[in-house]
Motif scaffolding. Structure first.
Motif, PDB file in Angstrom:
ATOM      1  N   VAL A  58       0.867  -1.185   0.000  1.00  0.00           N
ATOM      2  CA  VAL A  58       0.000   0.000   0.000  1.00  0.00           C
ATOM      3  C   VAL A  58       0.899   1.229   0.000  1.00  0.00           C
ATOM      4  O   VAL A  58       2.036   1.167   0.438  1.00  0.00           O
ATOM      5  N   ASN A  59       0.383   2.333  -0.499  1.00  0.00           N
ATOM      6  CA  ASN A  59       1.101   3.601  -0.389  1.00  0.00           C
ATOM      7  C   ASN A  59       0.137   4.666   0.056  1.00  0.00           C
ATOM      8  O   ASN A  59      -1.069   4.554  -0.125  1.00  0.00           O
ATOM      9  N   MET A  60       0.710   5.705   0.649  1.00  0.00           N
ATOM     10  CA  MET A  60      -0.134   6.685   1.315  1.00  0.00           C
ATOM     11  C   MET A  60       0.135   8.094   0.777  1.00  0.00           C
ATOM     12  O   MET A  60       1.265   8.447   0.453  1.00  0.00           O
ATOM     13  N   GLY A  79      10.495   5.951  -4.103  1.00  0.00           N
ATOM     14  CA  GLY A  79      10.128   4.579  -3.767  1.00  0.00           C
ATOM     15  C   GLY A  79      10.769   3.558  -4.707  1.00  0.00           C
ATOM     16  O   GLY A  79      11.235   2.497  -4.268  1.00  0.00           O
ATOM     17  N   ARG A 115       3.896  10.277  -6.281  1.00  0.00           N
ATOM     18  CA  ARG A 115       4.931   9.602  -5.517  1.00  0.00           C
ATOM     19  C   ARG A 115       4.409   8.286  -4.939  1.00  0.00           C
ATOM     20  O   ARG A 115       5.139   7.307  -4.838  1.00  0.00           O
ATOM     21  N   ALA A 116       3.115   8.293  -4.571  1.00  0.00           N
ATOM     22  CA  ALA A 116       2.534   7.071  -4.023  1.00  0.00           C
ATOM     23  C   ALA A 116       2.152   6.096  -5.142  1.00  0.00           C
ATOM     24  O   ALA A 116       2.472   4.917  -5.086  1.00  0.00           O
ATOM     25  N   ASN A 169       4.505   3.544  -7.405  1.00  0.00           N
ATOM     26  CA  ASN A 169       4.932   2.237  -6.884  1.00  0.00           C
ATOM     27  C   ASN A 169       3.940   1.124  -7.213  1.00  0.00           C
ATOM     28  O   ASN A 169       4.158  -0.016  -6.822  1.00  0.00           O
ATOM     29  N   ASP A 175       6.793   4.423   4.213  1.00  0.00           N
ATOM     30  CA  ASP A 175       5.704   4.024   3.326  1.00  0.00           C
ATOM     31  C   ASP A 175       6.232   3.721   1.930  1.00  0.00           C
ATOM     32  O   ASP A 175       5.689   2.883   1.220  1.00  0.00           O
ATOM     33  N   LEU A 176       7.317   4.412   1.551  1.00  0.00           N
ATOM     34  CA  LEU A 176       7.875   4.227   0.211  1.00  0.00           C
ATOM     35  C   LEU A 176       8.972   3.178   0.190  1.00  0.00           C
ATOM     36  O   LEU A 176       9.687   3.044  -0.801  1.00  0.00           O
TER      37      LEU A 176
END
Lengths: 361, 292
Positions: free
Chosen positions: A81-83, A103, A150-151, A154, B186-187
């Motif tokens: 998951v990404n936030m 990432g 950015r999230a 990924n 998170d990344l």
């Protein structure tokens, strides 16, 4: 809506901070590809629920599965998951490109592939020409796009968005909502969106999870939740409504009838499991009330017009009933119809289908 | 009264500026001019010569003590910074406790000299450390080398200047929002990776500043090195102090002070350029753009 298979499954999720229960026995399935909104007032536990999925907090009891895997012992960096953070949390020492590439770089993706993917993502969020800008050279809306890119770059199974529009002003917020929907369609990711703003929830979501005091109050499609709230809290929180305190007078095959102490009678075509003389709250939305007697079966109440707020295509009337209680009526502009002026006596009408009877809190 | 913002700013800043000009800038300029004067039998004679600078730069003693001061300064500042960063990280991102910071700073409430003597008591031939080692049978004879060594100097200087370094590190870390760590994790980075990839680069300027300020204080401290280092504790500060107190050669002392000043500045630029060249220090960006 996409496939039915749940991507996230939360079972009996309870989170305590010391003796404070932030989340109590949460059961929730999040479907692949949907936009699910966690909606509720501040302190309702929605952000905690999101941080649990991201891995920044751990459940006190219960389980969370992502893609069928229990994630209890998986740290945030290894969760699929990404936030998008509320205040973006962009890296000030990196430019836009490097922020988005972060990432992929950490995961050791070869430079060529990385560059290609970052550029594709910058194209999706329409920031190609800003690739070499630093964060302090961007506007709030642009920061928002960088955070999204950015999230999303990924390729997360689930994108978590923590009140991503809270720091933006109204105009940009509306624009970004549309952008968010477009990006959701283009990427096909599952979005879990935290907000306290009912408009964002209604505009954006496939389903809304309404939360209050650490509990899930109702999970429904926005239209359903708006039309058929299951609690007084849901009715009040989502949209504007008029609440009447009533006592049930009759329950039978054709519906339920209730009456206020001043004698205004409401009839709903729903047959409740309640008995006569029980107390019940009646909710009617301002747009469900009218000054026109169009339907012969319409119910009605006498009133006096107190105040009118003109808002262009529609106006909001505040009228006073016989028992002095105030009611809001929304009137769609229509030059052919005559409408009352302040001080006028009038009658408001409504249909049985718009009467929502709710248990009192 | 209706004053513009610039006027109000000027009025508020004036007392400090006036104070600094009278008690720092002017004396510094006087000292600077002294450095070109000459000294004859304990008397200072107005002149314009470069002999003070040339004598200093050609003096083996001057270079020996200066290199010693720089070495002590760099070692102490490096150790202090390495120790201060985890403490600062803990204070800013983990405990978020002001109390801990105050407890650390409380060591400053005790006298500087008392702490120096405390370390002499600990490290001396009849000191606590030797007593313990003798009791444990680790050594047969008291070890003289603890005291009057660069070990004694460094350990004491770290003790004295570490809280200061922690204060500087803490303030530079607290500018960096903790959600940057969450974002990095998170990344895909570990917590340690988040520190090196995100916190350290953003704090680099602050950390370099903490290192340099600690260095300047330590390199200028001539009491601790002298009292705990013995002959190994001879530093430029002591040499300069001697020119003013003992030999009365103020022009030479002034020249040596300015050479030291130039060396400190040069070291700062070397450090920053090294950091820039290696990419450890990035160009300073607004850490919190637009206050969001």
């Amino acid at each position: 809506m996409a496939a039915i298979a749940p991507i996230i499954e939360i079972r009996n999720g309870t989170k305590m901070f010391g003796s404070f229960t932030a989340l109590a026995d949460i059961n929730l399935s999040i479907n692949q590809g949907e936009i699910l909104t966690l909606l509720g007032p501040s302190g309702c536990g929605k952000t905690t629920l999101m941080r649990l999925i991201a891995g920044f907090e751990n459940l006190t009891s219960g389980t969370i599965q992502i893609g069928g895997v229990d994630i209890a012992n998986i740290p945030p960096e290894r969760r699929p998951v990404n936030m998008v953070f509320q205040r973006y949390a962009l890296f000030p020492h990196l430019d836009v490109f490097e922020n988005v590439a972060f990432g992929l770089k950490v995961k050791g993706m070869p430079k060529e592939e990385r560059t290609e993917r970052v550029n594709r993502m910058l194209h999706i969020v329409q920031l190609e020409s800003f690739a070499n800008r630093y964060i302090d050279q961007l506007s709030g809306g642009q920061c928002q796009r960088v955070a999204l890119a950015r999230a999303l770059v990924n390729g997360p199974k689930v994108l978590l968005l923590d009140e991503p529009l809270a720091a933006l002003d109204l105009k940009i917020r509306q624009h970004m909502l549309a952008e968010m929907k477009r990006i959701h369609i283009e990427t096909g990711a599952t979005f879990v969106y935290v907000t306290h703003d009912q408009d964002e929830a209604l505009i954006l979501s496939d389903r809304v999870v309404l939360m209050e005091k650490g509990r899930v109050v109702q999970v429904d499609r926005p239209t359903e939740m708006y039309a058929k709230p299951k609690s007084l809290f849901a009715a009040k929180f989502l949209g504007e409504t008029n609440i009447f305190e009533t006592t049930i007078t009759a329950v039978n095959g054709i519906g339920t009838t209730a009456r206020t102490s001043s004698g205004i009678q409401f009839h709903s075509s729903e047959t409740l499991t309640k008995k006569p003389s029980e107390k019940i709250a009646v909710s009617i939305r301002p747009e469900s009330l009218t000054f026109q007697h169009k339907n012969p079966d319409a119910q009605s109440a006498e009133c006096v017009v107190d105040d009118i707020v003109f808002m262009g295509s529609r106006s909001f009337y505040t009228v006073r009933l016989n028992d002095q209680s105030k009611v809001r009526v929304q009137v769609q502009r229509d030059g052919r119809l005559s409408v009352p002026s302040p001080g006028d006596k009038a009658t408001i009408f409504w249909d049985a289908s718009n009467v929502v009877m709710l248990p009192r809190d | 009264m209706n004053l513009s913002r610039t006027k109000i700013g000027a009025i508020l800043a004036a007392p400090t500026v006036v104070y600094m000009v009278i008690f720092f800038v002017v004396p510094s300029l006087i000292l600077f001019s002294y450095s070109f004067w000459s000294s004859e039998s304990y008397r200072v004679v107005p002149d314009f010569v470069f002999t003070n600078y040339l004598d200093s730069l050609h003096s083996a003693v001057f270079w020996k003590v200066t290199i010693n001061a720089v070495r002590i300064g760099l070692t102490t500042a490096a150790i202090s910074l390495v120790l201060a960063v985890p403490v600062g990280y803990y204070l800013v991102y983990v405990s978020r406790s002001q109390t801990m910071l105050y407890l650390i700073l409380i060591t400053w409430f005790s006298s500087y000299l008392v702490r120096i003597y405390a370390w002499r008591t600990l490290l001396g031939t009849n000191g606590v450390l030797n007593a313990v080692l003798l009791q444990l049978g680790i050594v047969d004879h008291p070890v003289d080398a603890f005291l009057f060594s660069s070990f004694a100097v460094t350990i004491t200087l770290v003790h004295i200047y570490l809280p200061f370094c922690i204060l500087l590190v803490t303030s530079s870390l607290s500018e960096i929002k903790p959600d940057l760590i969450d974002a990095a994790r998170d990344l895909g980075t570990s917590s340690l990776g988040a520190f090196f990839r995100v916190i350290a680069p953003n704090a680099a300027n602050g950390l370099a500043g903490a290192f340099m300020l600690t260095f300047i204080l330590v390199a200028g401290d001539y009491v601790t090195p002298q009292m705990l280092g013995g002959s190994s504790g001879q530093t430029t500060g002591l040499l300069i102090a001697d020119q003013f107190r003992k030999t009365g050669n103020w022009p030479l002392g002034a020249a040596q002070a300015f050479v030291m000043f130039v060396i400190s500045i040069a070291l700062y630029f070397i450090l920053v350029s090294l950091g820039r060249a290696t990419g450890l220090i990035v160009k300073r960006r607004t850490i919190n753009p637009k206050g969001i």
